[in-house]
Write an enzyme that holds these catalytic residues in place. Structure first.
Site: not given
Length: 272
Positions: A56-58
């Site tokens: 997942l993106d940060k």
């Protein structure tokens, strides 16, 4: 600071956490000074090695799965490659979205600004379904209109390209609020400064994966954090949520969900 992550599901081969916004999955050039990562935090929390099977993106929160052995990681990763895994996200976007959009728009991987001499690569297949769950209009002039409109959207990606949901919504002219890279700064700043929402408003709300041992579908729901919940209540959207997400709101927000917001570094590189 030692922070226990919220475990949504765990058995002998698989664990799913509710990743907070602002937490990297693992070490990355995104933030060389960051010392906290989901991989290491979960490893220390469980007292054993864990193996990420997707990312997942940060700044994206929500359901994030890890295998508990390298063998199971290989099996589960293959399920992702075979598109047997279903993911659903909640996003708050600018404007009023149509009721349903099936978007099949290939995209080239974003150029990595940390990689030297990287060339633009060929476009890859990228498919996402978008369903508008609710809309709101607030009497505030943020851009060029006296009112401002927003939508609550459920996104279902069928491919896993880097920043796929965010880039597809930008293409549709409905960027996600709080998106420092693809969004609209004026709207993001309004949410940050006036609505106490200083994050990318994208949440991985549901993950369905065939269990690697039984083959039966396992569905895990990730409750939204306090920022998302407050906006749902403010805009009157709580009754418009999918049933499983609405049911998850009966649980208190886990303490870890607000511990990793980083207002000075909103960039990211992880794939959705």
């Amino acid at each position: 600071m030692s922070t226990a992550l919220e475990i949504l599901y765990q058995d002998e081969v698989l664990v799913v956490i509710n990743k907070p916004s602002g937490l990297l999955v693992h070490r990355s050039e995104i933030d060389r000074h960051e010392t906290r990562f989901a991989l290491q935090l979960l490893r220390d929390q469980l007292g054993q090695k864990v193996y990420p099977v997707h990312r997942l993106d940060k700044p994206t929160s929500g359901a994030l799965a890890f295998a508990l052995s390298s063998e199971m990681a290989s099996v589960i990763t293959d399920l992702w490659r075979q598109r047997q895994v279903e993911k659903k996200y909640l996003a708050i976007v600018r404007g009023w979205m149509p009721e349903f959009i099936h978007l099949d728009k290939p995209m080239a991987p974003p150029v990595d600004k940390y990689a030297k001499h990287e060339k633009v690569r060929e476009e890859q297949e990228a498919i996402t379904d978008f369903r508008c769950l609710a809309t709101v209009e607030i009497p505030v002039e943020i851009d060029k209109y006296p009112q401002s409109r927003y939508s609550l959207v459920e996104a279902s990606p069928f491919t896993g390209r880097k920043h796929q949901i965010r880039r597809h919504l930008k293409h549709l002219a409905h960027p996600i609020i709080g998106d420092a890279r693809y969004g609209k700064g004026r709207h993001s700043r309004y949410f940050r400064d006036h609505l106490n929402a200083p994050r990318l408003l994208l949440h991985a709300s549901e993950l369905t994966v065939p269990h690697p041992l039984t083959g039966e579908n396992l569905t895990v729901t990730a409750p939204p954090d306090a920022i998302f919940r407050d906006l749902m209540n403010r805009f009157g959207w709580s009754d418009q949520l999918p049933a499983n997400v609405a049911a998850s709101l009966s649980h208190d927000v886990h303490p870890s969900m607000n511990c990793f917001l980083n207002l000075t570094n909103e960039d990211d590189e992880e794939a959705e």
